[in-house]
Design a protein around this motif. Structure first.
Motif, PDB file in Angstrom:
ATOM      1  N   LEU A 461       0.849  -1.198   0.000  1.00 14.76           N
ATOM      2  CA  LEU A 461       0.000   0.000   0.000  1.00 14.76           C
ATOM      3  C   LEU A 461       0.886   1.250   0.000  1.00 14.76           C
ATOM      4  CD1 LEU A 461      -2.666  -1.073   2.663  1.00 14.76           C
ATOM      5  CD2 LEU A 461      -2.843  -1.228   0.182  1.00 14.76           C
ATOM      6  N   PRO A 462       1.433   1.610  -1.163  1.00 12.90           N
ATOM      7  CA  PRO A 462       2.402   2.709  -1.207  1.00 12.90           C
ATOM      8  C   PRO A 462       1.788   4.093  -1.358  1.00 12.90           C
ATOM      9  CG  PRO A 462       2.238   1.712  -3.359  1.00 12.90           C
ATOM     10  CD  PRO A 462       1.313   0.924  -2.461  1.00 12.90           C
ATOM     11  N   PHE A 463       0.477   4.168  -1.567  1.00 14.25           N
ATOM     12  CA  PHE A 463      -0.136   5.441  -1.935  1.00 14.25           C
ATOM     13  C   PHE A 463      -0.382   6.325  -0.716  1.00 14.25           C
ATOM     14  CE2 PHE A 463      -1.645   2.281  -5.074  1.00 14.25           C
ATOM     15  CZ  PHE A 463      -1.009   2.799  -6.189  1.00 14.25           C
ATOM     16  N   SER A 464      -0.558   7.613  -0.980  1.00 15.17           N
ATOM     17  CA  SER A 464      -0.835   8.577   0.095  1.00 15.17           C
ATOM     18  C   SER A 464      -2.334   8.774   0.279  1.00 15.17           C
ATOM     19  CB  SER A 464      -0.161   9.920  -0.213  1.00 15.17           C
ATOM     20  OG  SER A 464      -0.627  10.434  -1.452  1.00 15.17           O
ATOM     21  N   SER A 546      -9.653   6.836  -0.110  1.00 13.84           N
ATOM     22  CA  SER A 546     -10.050   8.173  -0.537  1.00 13.84           C
ATOM     23  C   SER A 546     -10.031   8.350  -2.045  1.00 13.84           C
ATOM     24  CB  SER A 546      -9.148   9.223   0.121  1.00 13.84           C
ATOM     25  OG  SER A 546      -7.781   8.973  -0.166  1.00 13.84           O
ATOM     26  N   PHE A 547      -9.274   7.509  -2.764  1.00 12.38           N
ATOM     27  CA  PHE A 547      -9.227   7.592  -4.221  1.00 12.38           C
ATOM     28  C   PHE A 547     -10.561   7.161  -4.823  1.00 12.38           C
ATOM     29  CE2 PHE A 547      -8.226   5.464  -8.319  1.00 12.38           C
ATOM     30  CZ  PHE A 547      -7.770   6.564  -9.030  1.00 12.38           C
ATOM     31  N   THR A 548     -11.007   5.949  -4.496  1.00 13.91           N
ATOM     32  CA  THR A 548     -12.308   5.500  -5.008  1.00 13.91           C
ATOM     33  C   THR A 548     -13.432   6.331  -4.406  1.00 13.91           C
ATOM     34  OG1 THR A 548     -12.413   3.772  -3.320  1.00 13.91           O
ATOM     35  CG2 THR A 548     -11.534   3.152  -5.465  1.00 13.91           C
ATOM     36  N   ASP A 573      -9.083  10.441   7.892  1.00 13.63           N
ATOM     37  CA  ASP A 573      -7.748  11.055   7.923  1.00 13.63           C
ATOM     38  C   ASP A 573      -6.673  10.085   8.372  1.00 13.63           C
ATOM     39  OD1 ASP A 573      -8.584  13.869   7.277  1.00 13.63           O
ATOM     40  OD2 ASP A 573      -9.767  13.504   9.069  1.00 13.63           O
ATOM     41  N   VAL A 574      -6.976   8.817   8.309  1.00 11.66           N
ATOM     42  CA  VAL A 574      -6.009   7.778   8.662  1.00 11.66           C
ATOM     43  C   VAL A 574      -5.268   7.369   7.397  1.00 11.66           C
ATOM     44  CG1 VAL A 574      -5.747   5.408   9.484  1.00 11.66           C
ATOM     45  CG2 VAL A 574      -7.325   6.973  10.628  1.00 11.66           C
ATOM     46  N   ALA A 575      -3.942   7.400   7.450  1.00 16.47           N
ATOM     47  CA  ALA A 575      -3.132   7.044   6.292  1.00 16.47           C
ATOM     48  C   ALA A 575      -3.432   5.619   5.844  1.00 16.47           C
ATOM     49  CB  ALA A 575      -1.654   7.199   6.623  1.00 16.47           C
ATOM     50  N   TYR A 576      -3.388   5.421   4.549  1.00 15.15           N
ATOM     51  CA  TYR A 576      -3.806   4.190   3.868  1.00 15.15           C
ATOM     52  C   TYR A 576      -3.249   2.921   4.511  1.00 15.15           C
ATOM     53  CZ  TYR A 576      -4.914   1.758  -0.616  1.00 15.15           C
ATOM     54  OH  TYR A 576      -5.426   0.953  -1.608  1.00 15.15           O
ATOM     55  N   VAL A 577      -1.987   2.947   4.889  1.00 12.46           N
ATOM     56  CA  VAL A 577      -1.315   1.739   5.361  1.00 12.46           C
ATOM     57  C   VAL A 577      -1.603   1.441   6.833  1.00 12.46           C
ATOM     58  CG1 VAL A 577       0.836   2.807   6.135  1.00 12.46           C
ATOM     59  CG2 VAL A 577       0.896   0.495   5.164  1.00 12.46           C
TER      60      VAL A 577
END
Length: 611
Positions: A461-464, A546-548, A573-577
């Motif tokens: 899960l590298p995305f921001s 948040s992308f979808t 607001d929790v980071a993806y990973v």
């Protein structure tokens, strides 16, 4: 340890911590005796930092060289509490309030240290008041109680009422504070959004809440009885709710807000930099008597500092109010080269960017504060070591094949087991959610059999992105699943759109007519563990990224619902990973990811109508 400004050696401001009570009549005007003199007040404010303690890379349009194509794009190191501390130290004087409207959780700093570094930074800043946000309850009442014990600054929230059964009972949560500024008293009243706190945190049933507007009215009446006629509300209600509060309650001079991460600007500069602006800074709203209430907010993630200047007359009315959000950056810029790759700016480019910034009111370069850097440093060191540490084990490889191949119900399934795991992690992390949906392309690697490290999680899960929730009807869930399937098979070629889920399962027909490929959708009840057909009229809370959540990758219904029913959307607001890390650390027995349970897998069967 707090920094010492030259203005603070002989402080004139005295904090008077006051209790609530008294009359709730708020229909009178400022009728107290005129104060001795007018005063000037500056409010420096932040909100919604979500444990983003350090600066972050951010792309802005700065138009530093009109003769060079692409020269408007600059990557800057934006914000962070080290730069915010430097700005506060520069701006603060005896007529200043430093306010924070709350909100923890969102990065590894919180996941690992549960707010400790955040509060140590705030102790150093010497906040005049900190309003509790809903995410302060994400680790339950007991952890918030521990943080309050750690705080060397006033914590306020006028509508939170812990009972004796809560660890928060007896803790120093004030409804308001009173500051003496230049011989005049200013009240700062706190208020928290109730429903969101109850539904989207781990606050216990042992904490009661009172109505937001009625609470503010009550505390206004109380401070007015004390002869105070300069009243600030430090709000964690959100921008729209702040405007409702302003329109319904008299005697508020300004509302310093948070929760909804809004960018407010009246200069036009911030939108020219490519940042979406939600309203004016300050936003003006008429109260029931027709007097103006000034509303300010300072974006998110410690990207900048709000700076609101208020001139009060001798009767306690705001006669002149101005200010702006100020973005704070370092001067280690990156620019695009001839091949559109980011490179470090040259000396001449750096000077040109600096010259451009000097012409703008809403952005400035500023040095970092050494003491804040020192506070954060040991936590950062531990965090970097954690990224190399082993989280647990994976009992058998979880593949990440985007589009599944045909199989019959009961046979070994195909597809992205990895995406299923990520969806499971989302669902476990967000107590409000009933189901979770994850696009296949949002997962970039398999879960390899054997030891699993934090670094592996970041590869997967590298995305921001962040994790969000949306309230959808059962019919809308079926619709968005089919939209994603259609997009994954369409001319876009975006196979990464294929939907995987947690607590949802369905049959898939590849190459089916549009809108029909996913059918027989079932939902697993989180309480009973039973599967049943989805109720098309019922409302379910869906966790996704948040992308979808923006309607991207073909998830059009997510975007439509967010636009048409904004109250149905919530940003964690929790980071993806982070949910995946927590899944291994706190949910999986012995930190071991077991082999896929076919009965729990989201895909029941796959057929291909083209064959």
């Amino acid at each position: 340890m707090r920094f010492t400004s030259p203005y603070l050696v002989l402080p004139l401001m005295t904090v008077l911590l006051c209790s609530c009570g008294g009359d709730d009549n708020n229909n009178t005007t400022h009728t107290e005796e005129p104060t001795a003199k007018p005063i000037s007040l500056t409010i420096l404010h932040t909100n919604d930092h979500h444990s983003y303690l350090e600066g972050q890379s951010y792309q802005l349009k700065l138009d530093y060289d009109a003769q060079v194509a692409g020269a408007e794009s600059v990557r800057v190191d934006l914000g962070g509490f080290s730069r915010i501390a430097s700005a506060i130290q520069e701006y603060r004087n005896d007529n200043t309030l430093v306010l924070n409207s709350g909100e923890l959780n969102g990065t590894l700093y919180f996941s690992l240290f549960k707010g400790e570094p955040d509060f140590k930074v705030f102790n150093y800043l010497g906040l005049d008041a900190y309003e509790i946000g809903n995410h302060e309850f994400d680790e339950g009442d007991a952890r918030l109680a521990e943080l309050i014990d750690m705080a060397e600054f006033p914590i306020i929230a006028g509508n939170i009422h812990p009972t004796e059964a809560s660890p928060l009972y007896g803790k120093d949560i004030k409804p308001y504070i009173i500051k003496e500024i230049d011989g005049e008293k200013v009240a700062v009243i706190g208020v928290l959004k109730v429903e969101k706190t109850r539904e989207s945190s781990l606050v216990s049933d042992d904490v009661n809440f009172s109505d937001e507007i009625e609470s503010v009215k009550e505390h206004i009446a109380d401070v007015k009885q004390q002869g105070i006629n300069k009243i600030i509300v430090l709000s964690h209600l959100g921008y729209d709710f702040d405007q409702q509060l302003a329109s319904k309650v008299n005697d508020i001079d300004a509302i310093i807000g948070g929760d909804t991460h809004n960018v407010l600007d009246s200069t036009g500069e911030i939108s020219d930099m490519g940042v979406h602006v939600d309203g004016a800074y300050p936003t003006l709203v008429a109260n029931p008597e027709g007097r103006t209430v000034y509303i300010a907010q300072a974006w998110e993630y410690a990207k900048g500092l709000g700076r609101l200047n208020i001139e009060f007359d001798a009767e306690g009315y705001a006669t002149q109010v101005k200010g702006n959000l100020e973005l704070l950056v370092g001067n280690n810029y990156q620019v695009l080269d001839a091949e559109s790759k980011w490179i470090d700016a040259s000396t001449s480019q750096t000077q040109a960017i600096d010259n451009t910034i000097e012409t703008l009111k809403t952005i400035r370069t500023i040095e970092t504060d050494a003491q804040v850097e020192n506070i954060i440093a040991p936590y950062k060191q531990q965090m970097e070591a954690f990224k190399l540490s082993e989280l647990g084990t994976v009992s058998s490889t979880m593949p990440f094949t985007r589009i599944p191949t045909p199989f019959v119900n009961g046979a070994e399934p195909s597809g992205s087991y990895a995406a299923q795991v990520v969806a499971d992690a989302f669902l476990q992390y967000l107590p409000k959610a009933d189901v979770a949906i994850q696009n296949a392309g949002g997962v970039r690697a398999e879960f390899p059999q054997g030891p699993f490290t934090v670094a592996d999680a970041y590869v997967i899960l590298p995305f921001s992105n962040t994790v969000i929730t949306l309230d959808l009807t059962g019919a809308e869930i079926v619709q968005v699943l089919n939209e994603a399937l259609d997009y994954a098979q369409g001319i876009s070629g975006s196979t990464g759109a294929f939907p995987y889920s947690s607590h949802l399962r369905y049959d898939v027909a590849l190459n089916a007519p549009e809108g029909t490929g996913i059918s027989n959708v079932e939902v697993k009840d989180k309480t009973t563990g039973e599967w049943q057909a989805i109720d098309l009229q019922a409302t379910y809370t869906v966790a996704t990224n948040s992308f979808t959540g923006l309607g991207k990758d073909g998830y059009l219904t997510f975007g439509v619902v967010r636009e048409e029913r904004p109250e149905a959307y919530e940003e964690s607001d929790v980071a993806y990973v982070v949910p995946l890390l927590e899944y291994f650390r706190e949910t999986l027995p012995a930190q071991e990811l077991p082999a896929l349970n076919w009965d729990e897998y989201c895909i029941k069967s796959v057929t291909d109508l083209a064959n």
